[in-house]
Design a protein around this motif. Sequence first.
Motif, PDB file in Angstrom:
ATOM      1  N   MET A 157     -24.394   9.277  23.737  1.00 47.29           N
ATOM      2  CA  MET A 157     -22.704   8.737  23.497  1.00 47.29           C
ATOM      3  C   MET A 157     -22.599   7.866  22.567  1.00 47.29           C
ATOM      4  N   ARG A 158     -23.665   6.828  21.620  1.00 41.42           N
ATOM      5  CA  ARG A 158     -23.878   6.786  20.728  1.00 41.42           C
ATOM      6  C   ARG A 158     -23.565   7.374  19.309  1.00 41.42           C
ATOM      7  N   THR A 159     -24.173   8.476  19.262  1.00 38.75           N
ATOM      8  CA  THR A 159     -23.687   9.325  18.132  1.00 38.75           C
ATOM      9  C   THR A 159     -22.581   9.809  17.937  1.00 38.75           C
ATOM     10  N   THR A 160     -21.655   9.598  19.190  1.00 37.23           N
ATOM     11  CA  THR A 160     -20.356  10.402  19.051  1.00 37.23           C
ATOM     12  C   THR A 160     -19.675   8.831  18.753  1.00 37.23           C
ATOM     13  N   ILE A 161     -20.012   7.406  19.193  1.00 39.94           N
ATOM     14  CA  ILE A 161     -18.667   6.432  19.430  1.00 39.94           C
ATOM     15  C   ILE A 161     -19.781   5.923  17.426  1.00 39.94           C
ATOM     16  N   ALA A 162     -20.692   6.648  17.099  1.00 43.80           N
ATOM     17  CA  ALA A 162     -20.980   5.976  15.672  1.00 43.80           C
ATOM     18  C   ALA A 162     -19.913   6.883  15.255  1.00 43.80           C
ATOM     19  N   TRP A 163     -19.924   8.059  14.783  1.00 45.85           N
ATOM     20  CA  TRP A 163     -19.304   8.998  14.227  1.00 45.85           C
ATOM     21  C   TRP A 163     -17.766   8.676  14.136  1.00 45.85           C
ATOM     22  N   CYS A 193     -16.320   5.326  15.175  1.00 45.10           N
ATOM     23  CA  CYS A 193     -15.996   4.572  14.315  1.00 45.10           C
ATOM     24  C   CYS A 193     -15.701   4.994  12.146  1.00 45.10           C
ATOM     25  N   ALA A 233     -22.971   3.809   9.653  1.00 46.90           N
ATOM     26  CA  ALA A 233     -22.235   3.927  10.762  1.00 46.90           C
ATOM     27  C   ALA A 233     -22.768   5.763  10.750  1.00 46.90           C
ATOM     28  N   ILE A 255     -26.926   5.979  12.107  1.00 53.95           N
ATOM     29  CA  ILE A 255     -26.836   6.341  13.071  1.00 53.95           C
ATOM     30  C   ILE A 255     -26.859   7.557  13.613  1.00 53.95           C
ATOM     31  N   GLU A 306     -30.175  10.487  15.309  1.00 54.67           N
ATOM     32  CA  GLU A 306     -29.946  10.700  16.728  1.00 54.67           C
ATOM     33  C   GLU A 306     -30.301  12.096  17.015  1.00 54.67           C
ATOM     34  N   SER A 352     -27.992  16.739  20.795  1.00 54.85           N
ATOM     35  CA  SER A 352     -28.375  16.847  21.880  1.00 54.85           C
ATOM     36  C   SER A 352     -28.453  17.778  22.991  1.00 54.85           C
TER      37      SER A 352
END
Length: 131
Positions: A1-7, A9, A110, A113, A117, A120
């Motif tokens: 999830m953090r990877t998706t948000i960073a990407w 962004c 970003a 990050i 990660e 998945s």
Amino acid sequence: MRTTIAWWCAVAYGIAVIGIALLAPLYSSATEDSDGVQSLSTATLVEVEGVSGLVTMSVPLLVTLAVGAARVAPTRWGRPVAWVLWSLLCVGTVLALMSVGVLVLPLTVALLIVCLEPGSARMAERASVPA
């Protein structure tokens, strides 16, 4: 999830960097005529540099999209490709720190990050299944 948000962004910031190149006055100049009257003017990066400035400011967004594609690629080469792309962007950012590199620095972080990660769970399942 953090990877998706960073990407996401990084994508949004890459689009913002292009907008900055098109709309924000990054250059200013002052001229004085023979009567002593000063005039101040500003210009955007694209007004000063032309299409090459726009192409230069589009590279971070293109690298972001390529890193995203590499990270979701079903092959084992996705992660190394993402790291190589990030490394090239990092070198370009450091070389341009005295000018537009400061604008690209948050995007570079970003993408770090995203690259740090691990893959998945679905990618791990694919890697563990014998061919």
